[in-house]
Enzyme design. Structure first.
Site, PDB file in Angstrom:
ATOM      1  N   LYS A  22       0.838  -1.205   0.000  1.00  0.00           N
ATOM      2  CA  LYS A  22       0.000   0.000   0.000  1.00  0.00           C
ATOM      3  C   LYS A  22       0.872   1.253   0.000  1.00  0.00           C
ATOM      4  O   LYS A  22       0.682   2.150  -0.834  1.00  0.00           O
ATOM      5  CB  LYS A  22      -0.898  -0.010   1.238  1.00  0.00           C
ATOM      6  CG  LYS A  22      -1.485   1.333   1.606  1.00  0.00           C
ATOM      7  CD  LYS A  22      -2.193   1.262   2.945  1.00  0.00           C
ATOM      8  CE  LYS A  22      -2.578   2.617   3.474  1.00  0.00           C
ATOM      9  NZ  LYS A  22      -1.455   3.415   3.999  1.00  0.00           N
ATOM     10  N   ASN A  23       1.832   1.306   0.915  1.00  0.00           N
ATOM     11  CA  ASN A  23       2.581   2.559   1.050  1.00  0.00           C
ATOM     12  C   ASN A  23       3.538   2.837  -0.107  1.00  0.00           C
ATOM     13  O   ASN A  23       4.024   3.956  -0.258  1.00  0.00           O
ATOM     14  CB  ASN A  23       3.316   2.605   2.396  1.00  0.00           C
ATOM     15  CG  ASN A  23       2.347   2.851   3.537  1.00  0.00           C
ATOM     16  OD1 ASN A  23       1.176   3.181   3.307  1.00  0.00           O
ATOM     17  ND2 ASN A  23       2.823   2.687   4.762  1.00  0.00           N
ATOM     18  N   CYS A 116      -5.393   8.301   8.944  1.00  0.00           N
ATOM     19  CA  CYS A 116      -5.878   7.864  10.255  1.00  0.00           C
ATOM     20  C   CYS A 116      -5.492   8.860  11.342  1.00  0.00           C
ATOM     21  O   CYS A 116      -4.402   9.431  11.310  1.00  0.00           O
ATOM     22  CB  CYS A 116      -5.278   6.508  10.605  1.00  0.00           C
ATOM     23  SG  CYS A 116      -5.870   5.163   9.572  1.00  0.00           S
ATOM     24  N   ARG A 121       0.496  14.439  13.049  1.00  0.00           N
ATOM     25  CA  ARG A 121       0.944  14.236  11.669  1.00  0.00           C
ATOM     26  C   ARG A 121       1.122  15.531  10.865  1.00  0.00           C
ATOM     27  O   ARG A 121       0.504  15.710   9.807  1.00  0.00           O
ATOM     28  CB  ARG A 121       0.003  13.268  10.932  1.00  0.00           C
ATOM     29  CG  ARG A 121      -0.273  12.014  11.719  1.00  0.00           C
ATOM     30  CD  ARG A 121      -1.070  11.001  10.950  1.00  0.00           C
ATOM     31  NE  ARG A 121      -0.235  10.157  10.084  1.00  0.00           N
ATOM     32  CZ  ARG A 121      -0.695   9.183   9.334  1.00  0.00           C
ATOM     33  NH1 ARG A 121      -1.978   8.921   9.304  1.00  0.00           N
ATOM     34  NH2 ARG A 121       0.112   8.467   8.581  1.00  0.00           N
ATOM     35  N   PRO A 122       1.965  16.432  11.345  1.00  0.00           N
ATOM     36  CA  PRO A 122       2.204  17.656  10.581  1.00  0.00           C
ATOM     37  C   PRO A 122       2.973  17.360   9.291  1.00  0.00           C
ATOM     38  O   PRO A 122       3.518  16.262   9.124  1.00  0.00           O
ATOM     39  CB  PRO A 122       3.069  18.496  11.527  1.00  0.00           C
ATOM     40  CG  PRO A 122       3.765  17.513  12.392  1.00  0.00           C
ATOM     41  CD  PRO A 122       2.828  16.338  12.535  1.00  0.00           C
ATOM     42  N   ASP A 304       3.447   0.499  12.132  1.00  0.00           N
ATOM     43  CA  ASP A 304       2.249  -0.031  11.477  1.00  0.00           C
ATOM     44  C   ASP A 304       1.940  -1.478  11.884  1.00  0.00           C
ATOM     45  O   ASP A 304       0.858  -1.986  11.555  1.00  0.00           O
ATOM     46  CB  ASP A 304       2.372   0.059   9.947  1.00  0.00           C
ATOM     47  CG  ASP A 304       2.210   1.496   9.456  1.00  0.00           C
ATOM     48  OD1 ASP A 304       1.872   2.367  10.276  1.00  0.00           O
ATOM     49  OD2 ASP A 304       2.435   1.736   8.258  1.00  0.00           O
ATOM     50  N   ILE A 326       6.688   6.697  17.444  1.00  0.00           N
ATOM     51  CA  ILE A 326       6.469   7.441  16.190  1.00  0.00           C
ATOM     52  C   ILE A 326       5.219   8.326  16.269  1.00  0.00           C
ATOM     53  O   ILE A 326       5.240   9.466  15.829  1.00  0.00           O
ATOM     54  CB  ILE A 326       6.347   6.480  14.982  1.00  0.00           C
ATOM     55  CG1 ILE A 326       7.526   5.492  14.939  1.00  0.00           C
ATOM     56  CG2 ILE A 326       6.228   7.254  13.668  1.00  0.00           C
ATOM     57  CD1 ILE A 326       8.881   6.072  14.626  1.00  0.00           C
ATOM     58  N   ARG A 398      -9.165   0.178   3.474  1.00  0.00           N
ATOM     59  CA  ARG A 398      -8.239   1.152   2.889  1.00  0.00           C
ATOM     60  C   ARG A 398      -6.856   0.549   2.672  1.00  0.00           C
ATOM     61  O   ARG A 398      -6.079   1.051   1.851  1.00  0.00           O
ATOM     62  CB  ARG A 398      -8.094   2.363   3.822  1.00  0.00           C
ATOM     63  CG  ARG A 398      -9.212   3.362   3.699  1.00  0.00           C
ATOM     64  CD  ARG A 398      -8.911   4.606   4.495  1.00  0.00           C
ATOM     65  NE  ARG A 398      -7.490   4.889   4.456  1.00  0.00           N
ATOM     66  CZ  ARG A 398      -6.815   5.493   5.425  1.00  0.00           C
ATOM     67  NH1 ARG A 398      -7.438   5.889   6.494  1.00  0.00           N
ATOM     68  NH2 ARG A 398      -5.533   5.716   5.309  1.00  0.00           N
TER      69      ARG A 398
HETATM   70  C1  UD1 Z   1       4.112   6.800   6.448  1.00  0.00           C
HETATM   71  C2  UD1 Z   1       3.134   5.689   6.203  1.00  0.00           C
HETATM   72  C3  UD1 Z   1       2.519   5.203   7.506  1.00  0.00           C
HETATM   73  C4  UD1 Z   1       3.605   4.856   8.512  1.00  0.00           C
HETATM   74  C5  UD1 Z   1       4.637   5.969   8.636  1.00  0.00           C
HETATM   75  C6  UD1 Z   1       5.812   5.587   9.505  1.00  0.00           C
HETATM   76  C7  UD1 Z   1       2.303   6.236   4.006  1.00  0.00           C
HETATM   77  C8  UD1 Z   1       1.179   6.757   3.183  1.00  0.00           C
HETATM   78  N1  UD1 Z   1       2.089   6.186   5.315  1.00  0.00           N
HETATM   79  O1  UD1 Z   1       3.334   7.861   7.021  1.00  0.00           O
HETATM   80  O2  UD1 Z   1       1.720   4.068   7.233  1.00  0.00           O
HETATM   81  O3  UD1 Z   1       3.009   4.657   9.775  1.00  0.00           O
HETATM   82  O4  UD1 Z   1       5.129   6.340   7.343  1.00  0.00           O
HETATM   83  O5  UD1 Z   1       6.401   4.423   9.044  1.00  0.00           O
HETATM   84  O6  UD1 Z   1       3.335   5.833   3.512  1.00  0.00           O
HETATM   85  N2  UD1 Z   1       6.462  14.189  11.039  1.00  0.00           N
HETATM   86  C9  UD1 Z   1       6.638  15.521  11.334  1.00  0.00           C
HETATM   87  N3  UD1 Z   1       6.694  16.407  10.300  1.00  0.00           N
HETATM   88  C10 UD1 Z   1       6.603  16.019   9.002  1.00  0.00           C
HETATM   89  C11 UD1 Z   1       6.433  14.667   8.700  1.00  0.00           C
HETATM   90  C12 UD1 Z   1       6.361  13.771   9.737  1.00  0.00           C
HETATM   91  O7  UD1 Z   1       6.716  15.899  12.499  1.00  0.00           O
HETATM   92  O8  UD1 Z   1       6.660  16.885   8.123  1.00  0.00           O
HETATM   93  C13 UD1 Z   1       6.361  13.204  12.124  1.00  0.00           C
HETATM   94  C14 UD1 Z   1       4.970  12.555  12.159  1.00  0.00           C
HETATM   95  O9  UD1 Z   1       4.060  13.359  12.877  1.00  0.00           O
HETATM   96  C15 UD1 Z   1       5.242  11.243  12.827  1.00  0.00           C
HETATM   97  C16 UD1 Z   1       6.649  10.905  12.322  1.00  0.00           C
HETATM   98  O10 UD1 Z   1       7.221  12.119  11.867  1.00  0.00           O
HETATM   99  O11 UD1 Z   1       5.269  11.414  14.228  1.00  0.00           O
HETATM  100  C17 UD1 Z   1       6.668   9.880  11.207  1.00  0.00           C
HETATM  101  O12 UD1 Z   1       5.957  10.367  10.114  1.00  0.00           O
HETATM  102  P1  UD1 Z   1       6.248   9.938   8.613  1.00  0.00           P
HETATM  103  O13 UD1 Z   1       7.411   9.007   8.555  1.00  0.00           O
HETATM  104  O14 UD1 Z   1       6.267  11.167   7.794  1.00  0.00           O
HETATM  105  O15 UD1 Z   1       4.944   9.124   8.295  1.00  0.00           O
HETATM  106  P2  UD1 Z   1       3.927   9.332   7.123  1.00  0.00           P
HETATM  107  O16 UD1 Z   1       4.636   9.656   5.854  1.00  0.00           O
HETATM  108  O17 UD1 Z   1       2.800  10.181   7.583  1.00  0.00           O
END
Ligand code: UD1
Length: 417
Positions: A22-23, A116, A121-122, A304, A326, A398
């Site tokens: 999926k990702n 979710c 999730r910023p 995950d 995370i 999803r």
């Molecule tokens: C992706 C995956 C999700 C998985 C996650 C971590 C997709 C669509 N989703 O989510 O299934 O759980 O990786 O393996 O691929 N963060 C910030 N600022 C940012 C971006 C992230 O603070 O600009 C923080 C997030 O709030 C979170 C952490 O970094 O606490 C990890 O986020 P990130 O690795 O970006 O996850 P996603 O891309 O949202």
């Protein structure tokens, strides 16, 4: 909203084939619009996140041809227009259109993505990356306009190795002028899959899978054929199911290396499995003992799989501890598991949970809290005594391709009602 009904405690035997990740798929589809010709992507899972991306492509006037597990995308007539709030909010991965449209047209207008509710999730790291490439960002409430006259390569250090930010910056940088270096990049297999896809089109990306990714901008990206890697989270979910209620159950079409952290933890608890090049087989469940897990970025234990592992730990003797590093809010499923007879407790700071086992689980009515939380309840329902009804299964659909069919084919009593 449909529900899933499961009559638990039936042993599962045979083989479950894991689908495409999926990702990966949800990044590859937006990435495809960077191509100046037509691309074909195979092993695409049939999940509602992919349906939602298809809606965005159609909205942008891209041509998409979807077969059983194959997608052909042609962006020659694409129109760069705003992605409205409804489409943006449908899924988390809509944010990949930020990098892709910015990389292709130098401008994107869209809203904050969905996904979710497992934490704040910023997207500040994505935006910081775009700015360092020369873009200006106008943010009004949830609406973003990101534009650049000419994107230029730069050195970008990520304060956290975010999966989304790493991929999004790669998408924006692939056609930028000059060289971009992403330091402290995320190393997840999905990032390697996306970089390989872009390189297959003629991009110049080196170092994906390590913490330093170097991208030299190119002007033109040509047609290619690409395959989505197997879904390590789907594979891990079925491996946990096999460990709990498998009777000679094989999980195939997987890359066991991508599951190292999970395999190590299951072994620690006492799971015995046979590993092949692309499969893992569990002969029968054993008595398991408690352990501790801490979620980390790849190759650490994946967040995950944390919620699904929680269900496994309810069946391990002793006191297990889960530390979630995370996300801030990823234990909602535990309240639902407790309704089924589990003995779990979330500690005050919401980052740790204690699970005492082994507890007998009894079927009841539960509510899917989020995608992986829903999967954790589904695993619980498979091992519970009696019948469980899971509400809000839109979350599960999803991310899991043909989950009802796959589990039914190995003997589960599961249906959508
Ligand atoms: C992706 C995956 C999700 C998985 C996650 C971590 C997709 C669509 N989703 O989510 O299934 O759980 O990786 O393996 O691929 N963060 C910030 N600022 C940012 C971006 C992230 O603070 O600009 C923080 C997030 O709030 C979170 C952490 O970094 O606490 C990890 O986020 P990130 O690795 O970006 O996850 P996603 O891309 O949202």
């Amino acid at each position: 909203m449909p529900k899933i009904k499961i009559e638990g405690n039936h042993q599962l035997s045979g083989t479950i084939d894991v689908g495409g990740a999926k990702n990966s798929a949800v990044a590859l589809i937006p990435a495809a619009i960077l191509c100046d010709e037509t691309v074909t992507i195979s092993n695409v899972p049939n999940i509602t996140d992919v349906d939602d991306l298809e809606r965005i492509l159609i909205h942008l006037n891209a041509k998409i041809n979807r077969g059983e597990n194959k997608v052909e995308i042609s962006s020659e007539n694409i129109i760069n227009k705003e992605i409205n709030e409804d489409l943006s909010k449908k899924l988390r991965a809509s944010y990949y259109f930020m990098g892709a449209l910015l990389g292709k047209f130098g401008k994107v207008e869209m809203y904050f993505p969905g996904g979710c509710a497992i934490g704040a999730r910023p997207i500040n790291l994505h935006l910081k990356g775009f700015e360092l490439l020369g873009a200006t960002i106008t943010e009004e409430e949830n609406h973003f306009t990101i534009e650049a006259e000419q994107l230029k390569g730069n050195n970008i250090y990520l304060d956290f190795p975010s999966v989304g930010a790493t991929i999004n910056i790669m998408l924006a940088a692939v056609k930028a002028k000059g060289k971009t270096i992403i330091e402290n990049a995320a190393k997840e297999p999905e990032i390697v899959n996306v970089a390989t896809f872009l390189n297959n089109m003629g991009a110049k990306i080196k170092g994906a899978g390590t913490s330093t990714i170097k991208i030299t901008g190119v002007k033109y990206l040509h047609s290619c054929f690409h395959e989505v890697i197997p879904d390590r989270i789907e594979a891990g979910t079925y491996l946990i199911i096999a460990s709990l209620i498998g009777k000679d159950l094989t999980i195939s079409n997987i890359i066991p290396n991508h599951l190292e952290a999970l395999i190590a933890k299951l072994n620690e608890c006492g799971v015995e499995m046979e590993q092949g090049i692309d499969y893992i087989r569990v002969l029968e469940p054993k008595e398991y003992k408690a352990t501790s897990i801490k979620t980390l970025v790849y190759p650490g234990f994946p967040t995950d799989l944390q919620q699904i592992m929680a269900t496994f730990l309810t069946q391990c003797k002793g006191r297990s501890v889960i530390e979630e590093t995370i996300y801030e809010n990823r234990f909602l499923n535990l309240f639902e598991l407790n309704k089924m007879g589990a003995d779990t407790k979330v500690l005050a700071n919401n980052q740790k949970a204690i699970i005492k086992g082994k507890t007998k689980l009894i079927g009841t009515e539960v509510n899917s809290t989020d995608l992986r939380g829903g999967a954790s309840l589904l695993v619980a329902a498979l091992i519970a005594e009696g019948t469980t009804t899971i509400d809000n299964i839109g979350y599960i659909l999803r991310g899991y391709d043909k989950i009802v069919e796959k589990l039914s084919s190995v003997g589960a009593k599961i249906e959508i009602i």
